[in-house]
Scaffold this motif. Sequence first.
Motif, PDB file in Angstrom:
ATOM      1  N   ASP A   6       6.206  -7.580  -5.864  1.00 30.75           N
ATOM      2  CA  ASP A   6       6.745  -6.957  -7.078  1.00 30.75           C
ATOM      3  C   ASP A   6       7.327  -5.602  -6.694  1.00 30.75           C
ATOM      4  N   GLU A   7       8.649  -5.529  -6.644  1.00 31.77           N
ATOM      5  CA  GLU A   7       9.304  -4.299  -6.215  1.00 31.77           C
ATOM      6  C   GLU A   7       9.090  -3.156  -7.196  1.00 31.77           C
ATOM      7  N   ARG A   8       9.029  -3.462  -8.487  1.00 32.23           N
ATOM      8  CA  ARG A   8       8.917  -2.394  -9.482  1.00 32.23           C
ATOM      9  C   ARG A   8       7.621  -1.603  -9.328  1.00 32.23           C
ATOM     10  N   SER A   9       6.541  -2.261  -8.996  1.00 32.06           N
ATOM     11  CA  SER A   9       5.283  -1.544  -8.797  1.00 32.06           C
ATOM     12  C   SER A   9       4.998  -1.285  -7.319  1.00 32.06           C
ATOM     13  N   ASP A  10       5.880  -1.767  -6.436  1.00 33.38           N
ATOM     14  CA  ASP A  10       5.716  -1.622  -4.983  1.00 33.38           C
ATOM     15  C   ASP A  10       4.404  -2.247  -4.504  1.00 33.38           C
TER      16      ASP A  10
END
Length: 452
Positions: free
Chosen positions: A118-122
Amino acid sequence: MTLNTAQARSYPDFTELVEDASPAVVNISTRQEPKSRQRLQFHEFNRDLPDIFRDFFGKPFPPPGKGNKTPAHSLGSGFIVSQDGYVLTNNHVISGADEIIVRLKDRRELEAKVIGADERSDLVLLKIEASDLPVVKVNTRAVIKPGQWVVAIGSPFGFEASVTAGIVSATGRNLPSENYVPFIQTDVAINPGNSGGPLLNLEGEVIGINSQIYTRSGGFMGLSFAIPMDVAMDVVKQLKDKGYVSRGWLGVMIQGMNKALAESFDLEKPMGALVAEVLESSPAEKSGFKSGDIILQFDGQEIKESSDLPYIVGRTPVGKQVNVDILRKGEKQTLTVTIGELPDKRQAVDKRQSKDQISSNRLGITVKTLTTDEKEQSDLAYGVVVDKVLDGPGRDVGLRPGDFITDIYNEKVDSAESFNEIVDKLPANKSIPMRLVRHGKPGYITFKITDE
């Protein structure tokens, strides 16, 4: 200065919690086949920028020079969250890797596969196959307060199982790089290689994942940020269940409230999230939200600051119907909205300057009406464009030629004539809100017209 016995006793002993937790903290190394020079150039450019938030892992993938065929490597930390081999770390630790190796404290080295990222939360969830795996204790409901002691375990610069300690500096931090994570800020010493490692409380429970630092030098400067475990474990569940993370979506662009804006909207103090734009075909548009609305409460949760809203909306289940309390033109209303799913990518819309009628006004600016074609090209339903900025309140508040003005004092501006009519009627010596769109980004400013 020598500490007396009473002072020494006030400092906690971390040895037991470290002994219990450290076996489940892992070292993560990756290998990437050489591809291009692009990554090195980006890394070096970022390193020279002042005041930036950095992702940090041990040795960023340096692209090989001409003729160099040596694979690149990186280093980070992680921890085992379940006995069946799930490992949690930061997405940037393994991004672009062709091979991921997880090294345990007992010297076992295991190849890991990616379950989901999940890139948004890294965050990324890895899986290793092994037996007798140690597991950390995770607390998703921990009460986290500024001033409490916390401990980090990781592999800074490759020094495995290193322990650092400090205190929680603040909670609920909103960083420029991420709107959907209310970060825990600490003063725990964090350096390249700590990324993805656990942040623990004095009970030995993992309460966060060390993720970013704020730095001018590239090294630790006393500002570290961790992802809270309630956010992380929600991501883990979704990655296990479906391989990706879905978030709630309202479909508004917002800005914070300051004293001047609060005064202009007749609020006693700055609070809530000011809607600068309602996106087309969004849940907000379908539910009747308008630019200039101030969101005060969402699904029963008070919005004290604008940064509270994205996280709360993002955690709301897609399809849920919620009540949103707003302030519109000085009156409180409740709107009901069905939450949509946050799109994967948002496309920016180019908005350009247009030409038509010219007029002057009490603000000391000249404006032009938008034609139908120009409205379509700039994706505006109404408004005027600033043509010239002369001496007056407009210049004082930073208006520029090319700025689009869509609303003044909660009234829509659909022509140069209507703009002048509204401005002529504005009260003197009062903060007046004005909605602008500059370079495609909407927002509100305030100004005052002084009696001559």
